[in-house]
Design a protein around this motif. Structure first.
Motif, PDB file in Angstrom:
ATOM      1  N   PHE A   1       0.855  -1.178   0.000  1.00 41.03           N
ATOM      2  CA  PHE A   1       0.000   0.000   0.000  1.00 41.03           C
ATOM      3  C   PHE A   1       0.897   1.236   0.000  1.00 41.03           C
ATOM      4  N   LYS A   2       0.298   2.362  -0.270  1.00 42.36           N
ATOM      5  CA  LYS A   2       1.050   3.614  -0.382  1.00 42.36           C
ATOM      6  C   LYS A   2       0.997   4.399   0.928  1.00 42.36           C
ATOM      7  N   VAL A   3       2.138   4.962   1.293  1.00 43.05           N
ATOM      8  CA  VAL A   3       2.200   5.961   2.352  1.00 43.05           C
ATOM      9  C   VAL A   3       2.844   7.203   1.733  1.00 43.05           C
ATOM     10  N   THR A   4       2.632   8.355   2.346  1.00 39.23           N
ATOM     11  CA  THR A   4       3.154   9.606   1.800  1.00 39.23           C
ATOM     12  C   THR A   4       4.155  10.226   2.764  1.00 39.23           C
ATOM     13  N   ASP A   5       5.325  10.616   2.265  1.00 37.51           N
ATOM     14  CA  ASP A   5       6.310  11.244   3.145  1.00 37.51           C
ATOM     15  C   ASP A   5       6.022  12.738   3.252  1.00 37.51           C
ATOM     16  N   TYR A   6       6.816  13.444   4.073  1.00 32.68           N
ATOM     17  CA  TYR A   6       6.515  14.847   4.328  1.00 32.68           C
ATOM     18  C   TYR A   6       7.081  15.790   3.267  1.00 32.68           C
ATOM     19  N   ASN A   7       7.558  15.201   2.168  1.00 32.05           N
ATOM     20  CA  ASN A   7       7.804  15.960   0.939  1.00 32.05           C
ATOM     21  C   ASN A   7       6.658  15.766  -0.036  1.00 32.05           C
ATOM     22  N   LYS A   8       5.588  15.100   0.459  1.00 30.20           N
ATOM     23  CA  LYS A   8       4.377  14.826  -0.309  1.00 30.20           C
ATOM     24  C   LYS A   8       4.626  13.872  -1.479  1.00 30.20           C
ATOM     25  N   THR A   9       5.564  12.948  -1.249  1.00 33.76           N
ATOM     26  CA  THR A   9       5.874  11.930  -2.246  1.00 33.76           C
ATOM     27  C   THR A   9       5.313  10.592  -1.798  1.00 33.76           C
ATOM     28  N   ASP A  10       4.545   9.932  -2.663  1.00 36.29           N
ATOM     29  CA  ASP A  10       4.008   8.616  -2.336  1.00 36.29           C
ATOM     30  C   ASP A  10       5.122   7.581  -2.346  1.00 36.29           C
ATOM     31  N   ARG A  11       5.086   6.713  -1.329  1.00 34.73           N
ATOM     32  CA  ARG A  11       6.092   5.668  -1.215  1.00 34.73           C
ATOM     33  C   ARG A  11       5.397   4.320  -1.043  1.00 34.73           C
ATOM     34  N   SER A  12       6.010   3.284  -1.585  1.00 39.44           N
ATOM     35  CA  SER A  12       5.484   1.931  -1.436  1.00 39.44           C
ATOM     36  C   SER A  12       5.956   1.359  -0.104  1.00 39.44           C
ATOM     37  N   ILE A  13       5.030   0.837   0.689  1.00 36.03           N
ATOM     38  CA  ILE A  13       5.428   0.258   1.971  1.00 36.03           C
ATOM     39  C   ILE A  13       6.349  -0.936   1.756  1.00 36.03           C
ATOM     40  N   LYS A  14       6.151  -1.635   0.677  1.00 36.00           N
ATOM     41  CA  LYS A  14       6.996  -2.800   0.381  1.00 36.00           C
ATOM     42  C   LYS A  14       8.460  -2.387   0.224  1.00 36.00           C
TER      43      LYS A  14
END
Length: 459
Positions: free
Chosen positions: A335-348
């Motif tokens: 699933f996707k999480v978002t960092d505080y630069n507003k970039t989506d990251r894959s939890i995997k």
């Protein structure tokens, strides 16, 4: 600072004078003050669980408000995730001053009504100090423990008597609250003794105590719904009920204890609102104490049969359903999480090749300071484990400043993770280096987390 508060006090007086001339029959109560290092832009005043008013901070982090036709009694105010109790009477002009970095310890009152409230906050702080003191007392025999209690109780009652003698004009209602604030935390510790003593004893058994160990019970009612939210009274009631179940022979950590406690709460507390609130608190506490997806169906079924609050039951059902959506021994779905630069990251990609403690948090249920203290402590204890924090329902504007921002993320409304977080309550998932879940619903607050992380590191 002093000048600013003086202006506020002057404003109280002027406003009160104008109000009296404009509407002599109205009785205004004023509430205001200064918040140092504010955590939000407002202060909320509550009567039990009802919001009376919201006061917004100005550019100097001060606020000033008035409440019309307020009844004398105990209230509380909330700022950020912290709250504290205040006692108000009609026509009071109460000012607070506090620093959120040391919320309770820094809180002082001034203005009309300050004396009552400074005394109550002193009671609260003294109770917190005694919590640490009593930790070593729980190892004493019942007789020696009771002697300690009796000596402290004499001091508490002497303090009350001195106040009563020197303030004959004070209302009976305030004196009642003061006496509770002074003595009930002590009685709560008496109720805690059998379980605490058992936990500290190597043989895991506590000495038998009889009815004479609890003389306070003769004068205490469990039916004071109007002050159930007051820490001194609420904690006493809960510890009394826990002790009653423990005395019946149930192990605190067993599912049987939880089922028996739920039934005891339902039988002992006649007020529907109070009963529902403590049933919910007990069920949630049981769930997080276990720190596992292996829930006890009997406990959940018992809770659902006893509570009459549909919203509470919906929350508990969501918690139960969420626990079934992540499976131990299976790989964590992506699933996707978002960092505080507003970039989506894959939890995997974030957990790949690492032993991970993935904790989801929600400021509605747990404070940032608690999470920071807990995560930083565990990170030092287990430097080879990666701790990843994810804020539920985030927007990039709120993070935990005391934790490395590079280890924090948030969920937006489209993330697939929302499917197993429908309750919006905190959740911790343990994943090993292979991406396999070793615990799908752990809890950072549980004492079981240590053994669970140690087990994670061995996989």
């Amino acid at each position: 600072m002093i000048e600013r508060l003086s202006k506020l006090i002057a404003l109280f007086i002027i406003t009160a004078f104008i109000s009296c001339n404009q509407a002599s029959e109205k009785s205004m109560t004023f509430f205001g003050g200064k918040i140092i290092n504010p955590k939000s832009d407002h202060v909320i005043l509550y009567d039990n669980e009802i919001v009376l008013d919201t006061f917004f901070l100005d550019q100097n982090d001060t606020f000033l408000g008035q409440v019309e036709a307020l009844s004398e009694g105990l209230y509380y105010f909330k700022h950020g995730n912290e709250h504290q109790y205040i006692y108000l009477q009609p026509k009071d002009s109460l000012l607070i001053r506090l620093n959120t970095w040391d919320f309770d310890e820094s809180l002082v009152f001034s203005g009309k009504g300050a004396k009552r409230n400074n005394l109550l906050i002193d009671c609260f702080l003294d109770s917190e100090k005694q919590d640490k003191l009593f930790y070593k007392y729980y190892d004493l025999t019942p007789h020696k423990f009771r002697n300690k209690v009796d000596s402290i109780e004499k001091i508490k009652l002497a303090t009350y008597k001195e106040f009563e003698d020197n303030n004959p004009e004070e209302s009976d209602n305030y004196k009642d609250i003061l006496k509770i604030a002074l003595t009930y935390p002590l009685y709560s510790k008496v109720e805690s003794y059998p379980m605490a003593h058992s936990a500290m004893s190597s043989h895991n058994k506590h000495n038998e105590v009889n009815a004479s160990f609890y003389p306070h019970r003769a004068s205490i009612s469990l039916e004071r719904d109007s002050i159930m939210y007051f820490y001194a009274y609420r904690d006493f009631v809960i510890n009394h009920l826990y002790n009653k179940v423990n005395t019946a022979g149930h192990d605190y950590h067993s599912d049987e204890f939880t089922v028996s406690l739920l039934k005891t709460i339902a039988n002992e507390l006649k007020s529907e609102n109070t009963r529902n609130a403590i049933l919910r608190q007990t069920m949630v506490g049981h769930f997080y104490r276990k720190s596992s997806c292996n829930v006890n169906k009997e406990a959940f079924d018992t809770y659902l049969s006893l509570s009459s609050d549909d919203n509470d039951k919906k929350l508990i059902k969501s918690l139960l359903n969420d626990s079934k959506k992540i499976h131990k021994g299976k790989k964590l779905g992506n699933f996707k999480v978002t960092d505080y630069n507003k970039t989506d990251r894959s939890i995997k990609s974030l957990i790949k090749g690492k032993n991970v403690v993935l904790y989801f948090w929600n400021p509605e249920y747990v404070s940032k300071d608690y999470i920071a203290a807990r995560v930083n402590f565990l990170s030092r204890e287990y430097p080879d484990v990666k701790f990843i924090g994810v804020k539920i329902d985030g927007d990039g504007k709120e993070r935990i400043k005391k934790i490395d921002i590079k280890k924090q993320y948030y969920l937006n409304s489209t993330s697939a993770a929302n499917q197993f977080l429908t309750s919006k309550m905190p959740r911790t998932i343990l994943i090993n280096k292979k991406g396999v879940v070793t615990n799908g619903y752990a809890a950072l607050s549980s004492r079981n987390i240590y053994s669970q992380i140690n087990k994670l590191r061995k996989n």
